[in-house]
Design an enzyme around this catalytic site. Sequence first.
Site, PDB file in Angstrom:
ATOM      1  N   HIS A 107     -27.174   4.930 -58.415  1.00  0.00           N
ATOM      2  CA  HIS A 107     -28.205   3.834 -58.329  1.00  0.00           C
ATOM      3  C   HIS A 107     -26.657   2.619 -57.714  1.00  0.00           C
ATOM      4  O   HIS A 107     -26.673   2.345 -56.954  1.00  0.00           O
ATOM      5  CB  HIS A 107     -28.909   3.691 -59.558  1.00  0.00           C
ATOM      6  CG  HIS A 107     -29.577   5.422 -59.883  1.00  0.00           C
ATOM      7  ND1 HIS A 107     -30.189   5.481 -58.963  1.00  0.00           N
ATOM      8  CD2 HIS A 107     -29.387   6.050 -61.260  1.00  0.00           C
ATOM      9  CE1 HIS A 107     -30.695   6.310 -59.856  1.00  0.00           C
ATOM     10  NE2 HIS A 107     -30.518   6.320 -61.250  1.00  0.00           N
TER      11      HIS A 107
ATOM     12  N   ASP B 100     -32.952  12.433 -57.147  1.00  0.00           N
ATOM     13  CA  ASP B 100     -33.190  11.581 -58.529  1.00  0.00           C
ATOM     14  C   ASP B 100     -34.440  12.601 -59.008  1.00  0.00           C
ATOM     15  O   ASP B 100     -34.757  13.972 -59.747  1.00  0.00           O
ATOM     16  CB  ASP B 100     -32.864  10.278 -58.144  1.00  0.00           C
ATOM     17  CG  ASP B 100     -32.736  10.275 -59.618  1.00  0.00           C
ATOM     18  OD1 ASP B 100     -32.628  10.684 -61.513  1.00  0.00           O
ATOM     19  OD2 ASP B 100     -32.673   8.889 -59.990  1.00  0.00           O
TER      20      ASP B 100
HETATM   21 ZN   LIG Z   1     -30.487  10.295 -62.709  1.00  0.00          ZN
END
Ligand SMILES: [Zn+2]
Length: 434
Positions: A253, A304
């Site tokens: 991220h 994800d």
């Molecule tokens: Zn994750």
Amino acid sequence: MPERDVTIGVTDGRIASVVSGRPARASAVRLKGLTLPGIANVHSHAFHRVLRARAQRGTGSFWTWREQMYEVASALDPDLYAALARAVFAEMVGAGYTCVGEFHYVHHDRDGVPYADPNALSEAVVVAAADAGIRLTLLDTCYLCGGIGRDVEGVQRRFSDGTAVDWAERVEGLARFESPTLRVGAAIHSVRAVPPGAMETVRDVAASDGCPLHAHVSEQPAENAACLEAFGITPVALLAEHGCLDPRFTAVHATHLAPADVGLLGQSASTVCLCPTTERDLADGIGPAAALAGAGVALTIGSDSHAVIDPFEETRAIELHERLGSGERGHFDPMTLLRAATENGYRSLGWDGGGRLHVGAVADFVTVRMDSVRTAGGDPALALDGAVYSANATDVSNVVVAGRTLVRDGRHQSLDVERELEGALRAVWAVLAK
Ligand SMILES: [Zn+2]
């Protein structure tokens, strides 16, 4: 740049030759379309797929979504998870992902007690990847706290080994799964879930095995605030202070970074995995992709939460989100975006040299139709632009991993993926409904 009529020779799962011109051998398989190197899904939690189209509506944030995700985590057992992960990995293969980094943190039974085989859930993931044919890096995740300075509670007890030393001991047992298409890596769940001393233990395990080390980093402003309050520094600075940043490290991220964080990641030659379709779904924000690339950080992609499984959508979003944030176009050319999806991802997952159509690389590649309703009529000289900006997962016609054809003419060769997904997802929801 793309070339016409290239013949790729494969021996023992690796590329043995790449030659211009049509093959002399009649037995050669002709791949019609644009053939790309293998594409790496650097960040996956297979079970989050259960929430697709069920957790998108309504208000809330990452934190309210997390409660729904915890409910799903509470339902899993090794059999359910093997079926679910097989279906999700098969969906990935069909979409053009040839390699996946499974950030695996559900380790123990529903009461948080280790199974008779403490790696039973890891084994479920391993078997699932083998069934689907996808190359796997199992990023076994250390998760010890329910927030900085807080014990795990509720379903989080399934994630925790108690101490980092106990985590390391369990992870030793994963070596038995290693194979030409499976590698073990390590992960620090986040600065919320792993205290600094334990981070160092995980770091040492990764370093001694020469394996990848991944961590969720600054996905949410609240994580930064908690870290600043507890330690007086940002999550990236904390990881740096404890020796975690290096070329084997991938920050997942990295959405809410301070300028100094970008510098630390660049100086250490760390990698960042952007997960744009998840970040937009969870209202996380837009990560500083151009600043990171400018600092020398290699970018990669991950799906994800699997709200979307489509490497083309993920890849172009690196550029398109940067456009939304900056009001300007043209931050990444298509070849740079392709590298993020391919060779950078392979390196992040410990498959150095993979994700390239080069002699000696693992023989993973993906063929994209350039005559679909999305891609037809494009300029052949700009075929890569066409694939990156116009194609989607359904345009993938052929997928090869380690020299084995997994998808031919858009169909998985050994699994009925729709049926697998339907059955596995219904089984999880049936447990949740009880
Ligand atoms: Zn994750």
